[in-house]
Design an enzyme around this catalytic site. Structure first.
Site, PDB file in Angstrom:
ATOM      1  N   LYS A  62      -6.651  -2.719   4.880  1.00 34.69           N
ATOM      2  CA  LYS A  62      -7.408  -3.159   6.052  1.00 34.69           C
ATOM      3  C   LYS A  62      -6.834  -2.616   7.347  1.00 34.69           C
ATOM      4  O   LYS A  62      -7.549  -2.089   8.185  1.00 34.69           O
ATOM      5  CB  LYS A  62      -7.430  -4.685   6.086  1.00 34.69           C
ATOM      6  CG  LYS A  62      -8.211  -5.281   7.251  1.00 34.69           C
ATOM      7  CD  LYS A  62      -9.683  -5.005   7.101  1.00 34.69           C
ATOM      8  CE  LYS A  62     -10.500  -5.659   8.187  1.00 34.69           C
ATOM      9  NZ  LYS A  62     -11.916  -5.306   8.086  1.00 34.69           N
TER      10      LYS A  62
ATOM     11  N   TRP B  84       0.888  -1.170   0.000  1.00 38.45           N
ATOM     12  CA  TRP B  84       0.000   0.000   0.000  1.00 38.45           C
ATOM     13  C   TRP B  84       0.921   1.212   0.000  1.00 38.45           C
ATOM     14  O   TRP B  84       1.649   1.449   0.948  1.00 38.45           O
ATOM     15  CB  TRP B  84      -0.900  -0.001   1.236  1.00 38.45           C
ATOM     16  CG  TRP B  84      -1.952   1.071   1.197  1.00 38.45           C
ATOM     17  CD1 TRP B  84      -3.178   0.994   0.621  1.00 38.45           C
ATOM     18  CD2 TRP B  84      -1.865   2.395   1.766  1.00 38.45           C
ATOM     19  NE1 TRP B  84      -3.861   2.179   0.788  1.00 38.45           N
ATOM     20  CE2 TRP B  84      -3.085   3.052   1.487  1.00 38.45           C
ATOM     21  CE3 TRP B  84      -0.887   3.087   2.475  1.00 38.45           C
ATOM     22  CZ2 TRP B  84      -3.339   4.358   1.894  1.00 38.45           C
ATOM     23  CZ3 TRP B  84      -1.130   4.384   2.883  1.00 38.45           C
ATOM     24  CH2 TRP B  84      -2.356   5.006   2.591  1.00 38.45           C
TER      25      TRP B  84
ATOM     26  N   ASN C 120       7.124  -2.870   6.154  1.00 35.41           N
ATOM     27  CA  ASN C 120       5.810  -2.276   6.392  1.00 35.41           C
ATOM     28  C   ASN C 120       6.011  -1.165   7.414  1.00 35.41           C
ATOM     29  O   ASN C 120       6.513  -1.412   8.509  1.00 35.41           O
ATOM     30  CB  ASN C 120       4.828  -3.326   6.934  1.00 35.41           C
ATOM     31  CG  ASN C 120       3.522  -2.716   7.413  1.00 35.41           C
ATOM     32  OD1 ASN C 120       3.071  -1.703   6.890  1.00 35.41           O
ATOM     33  ND2 ASN C 120       2.912  -3.328   8.422  1.00 35.41           N
ATOM     34  N   GLY C 121       5.613   0.061   7.050  1.00 40.45           N
ATOM     35  CA  GLY C 121       5.781   1.185   7.962  1.00 40.45           C
ATOM     36  C   GLY C 121       6.246   2.415   7.211  1.00 40.45           C
ATOM     37  O   GLY C 121       6.189   2.487   5.985  1.00 40.45           O
TER      38      GLY C 121
END
Length: 614
Positions: free
Chosen positions: A609, A74, A100-101
């Site tokens: 999500k 994302w 992720n981050g």
């Protein structure tokens, strides 16, 4: 946001990675990629688009190897294209990383690395991090795990990372801070790493949830080694997964969202299971038992949440104030931490999050803890960050929710808030024993009423067909059903891309009524026990301007049925539990409209999500 998966063992890595990415795709689907070590080389493939695009790309490529990493993105830094997709190489292409981050100080780090000769191919903060790790390793000649620890000491932001080294094909390095990461331990100490347990449950039930600023060294055939960023050795705590594999499959439904809507009778039961004894007239929330006195004596309860969880919190405000007579404020977690809120030790903060990983909610929790407040969590994922950061809490036990648009999580959160409010009110004596027992019986009957309500799906589908091409919707509700109006509008926006707004019904004439004409569908929640006469008057106001009324009414209603264009009937219910019923036809309405418009219901554009970045 973003899903990461990794494997190290004796099996071929690619099938495990690609299946894991498909299960994690709800966390982001702008691009995906894998990197697998084979014969001393890292074979890296990545592609813009969904995971099926990656599968097509690698169909004729060498994807052998028993160690690998995968990522579904994302986008935060850089456009969603092939170059910015993960994994990313180090400059010498000996290392590859998934992340992720967000690295908040990536720009200054990148500038320094450029001065030292590093060249970058992407716009991402992640590529900066792997170059930083390479830079530390080259300057200090330390093992990779130590280079990771030193580099992370320079990083400001959030991360869950996994790194492979082509010179060490038997080891994975993983680390996390403010982003989720779970390690599965299989037979013979093979390792599975992922953002959540969904890619792991098929292979093992033994997992370790990394704590913030912990670094794991995973070596094939050896025990997991843990240390923190301060170089202190840590002892892994191995837990058993409660998740069932069938819970993350579609089970014959066309979409996860529809499956999860239909799971609500059971998910609501699960939220109450073991917590209500009707014969004895008892509500027992074991997770907060030691803090109930603190809640009873609180000068104020503050609920912090985002999105759908914020709407559940609004229902909670009505419940708690109505039953316990304790003042309640509901805050967007994303605003709470930035407005210098006044918090005292006598305050109780309830943090609500489906995933238990929402970055803004976690930041709000940490701020409130620093100021001495007691923190109670409501989340759905065992071992999640919020469950570890709070003083106490209650799991919703809704089961995995894969559809990006939350459905069963909302009703499960409202159920737990109802139990909290009833328990505190009973112990505090703000409701009578007879009323308490009556409300317990009413709450316990909700799952059966939801089952009955779901039989109206064909009627909702018919109404959806009539309004699927509308450009705007209004949703109106009063009291307990004002938050449901907000939630109904959010669902429609999320998955059908139709503009929709929710309002308190009485506020319509203070502005939104100007929008109403013969093209405007207006969804009105008009239950008998919720300011019914006032809502009927609001419906008349809409009809006088030629608006099209879709009304949610109780079975047997006559008055609204006579003036509405379409009605959806729900069983009669106490007003304070009505959101558990009124929200469901609105979920179905959004679902069917989105399907009829050809939208990707489970993976709506631009959304993910679990929002693990600010």
């Amino acid at each position: 946001m973003c899903g990461i998966v990794a494997y190290l063992g004796d099996k071929q890595a690619y099938p495990i990675l690609i299946k894991g990415l498909k299960r994690l795709e709800y966390r982001g689907y702008d691009s995906s990629g894998v990197a697998i070590i084979d014969n001393g080389e890292i074979n890296l493939f990545k592609k813009q688009g969904k995971v099926v695009e990656l599968e097509s790309l690698v169909a004729d490529k060498n994807i052998n190897g028993t160690i690998g990493i995968g990522h579904t993105r994302w986008a935060t830094h850089g456009l969603p294209n092939d170059i910015n997709a993960h994994p990313h190489y180090s400059g010498n292409e000996k290392l590859a990383i998934i992340h992720n981050g967000i690295i908040e100080n990536y720009a200054s780090l990148k500038q320094g690395l450029k001065l030292r000769g590093h060249e970058f191919k992407s716009e991402t903060d992640t590529e900066v991090l792997i170059h930083l790790i390479e830079d530390v390793q080259q300057k200090t000649n330390v093992p990779l795990a130590e280079a990771v620890r030193v580099a992370l000491g320079e990083v400001i932001g959030a991360y869950a990372i996994v790194i492979i080294d082509k010179n060490n094909p038997n080891t994975l390095i993983a680390a996390k801070k403010s982003s989720p990461l779970v390690i599965g331990i299989g037979e013979g100490n093979e390792f599975y790493v992922a953002s959540d347990a969904t890619p792991i449950v098929e292979y093992t039930r033994n997992v370790v949830y990394l704590e913030d600023e912990e670094i794991a060294v995973l070596t094939k055939g050896e025990d997991i080694q843990l240390k923190n960023i301060k170089n202190q050795e840590k002892t892994p705590y191995i837990q058993e997964l409660e998740m069932q594999l069938e819970a993350i499959e579609k089970g014959g439904y066309e979409h996860f969202m529809l499956k999860e809507i239909y799971e609500q009778p059971q998910s609501i039961r699960n939220s109450m299971r073991g917590r209500i004894d009707l014969d004895k007239g008892i509500v027992s929330l074991g997770g907060i038992r030691d803090y109930e006195q603190k809640m009873m004596n609180a000068s104020r309860i503050i609920i912090v949440a985002c999105g759908t969880s914020w709407h559940a919190g609004l229902v909670g405000e009505y419940l708690l104030e109505d039953l316990t007579r304790i003042p309640v404020e509901v805050e967007y977690a994303s605003e709470f931490r930035y407005r210098n809120p006044i918090i005292s030790e006598s305050d109780v903060v309830i943090a609500i999050s489906q995933s238990g990983e929402t970055a803004d909610t976690l930041a709000a929790i940490k701020l409130a803890k620093e100021k001495g407040a007691t923190i109670i969590g409501i989340c759905n994922v065992v071992g999640s960050s919020i469950s570890r950061e709070t003083h106490a809490g209650s799991y919703t036990h809704a089961g995995p929710e894969i559809g990006v648009a939350s459905t069963k999580a909302f009703t499960s959160q409202v159920t737990v808030l109802s139990l909290m409010a009833l328990s505190i009110a009973h112990k505090k004596g703000t409701i009578s024993e007879s009323k308490f027992r009556a409300l317990l019986h009413e709450l316990s009957s909700i799952p059966e009423k939801v089952e009955h309500l779901l039989s109206s799906d064909k009627q909702v589908k018919h109404i959806s067909a009539l309004f699927k091409d509308a450009r705007n919707f209004l949703y109106l509700g009063r009291g307990y059903n004002f938050p449901v109006a907000l939630e109904g509008a959010l669902k429609l926006k999320e998955i059908s891309y139709i503009h929709a707004e929710g309002y308190p019904a009485a506020e319509m004439k203070h502005g939104p009524i100007a929008l109403i004409d013969e093209e405007m569908p207006v969804v009105v929640i008009a239950t008998k026990k919720g300011n019914y006469d006032k809502v009927v008057s609001n419906i008349e106001e809409v009809k006088a301007r030629s608006g099209k009324i879709i009304a949610i009414v109780n079975e047997g209603d006559v008055d609204v049925k006579a003036i509405a264009d379409h009605v959806i009937e729900i069983p009669e219910v106490e007003d304070l539990f009505s959101p558990l019923l009124t929200s469901i036809p609105l979920q179905l309405l959004s679902y069917h409209i989105a399907v009829m418009r050809g939208c990707n219901v489970d993976q709506p554009r631009n959304l993910a999500k679990s929002v693990t970045v600010e």
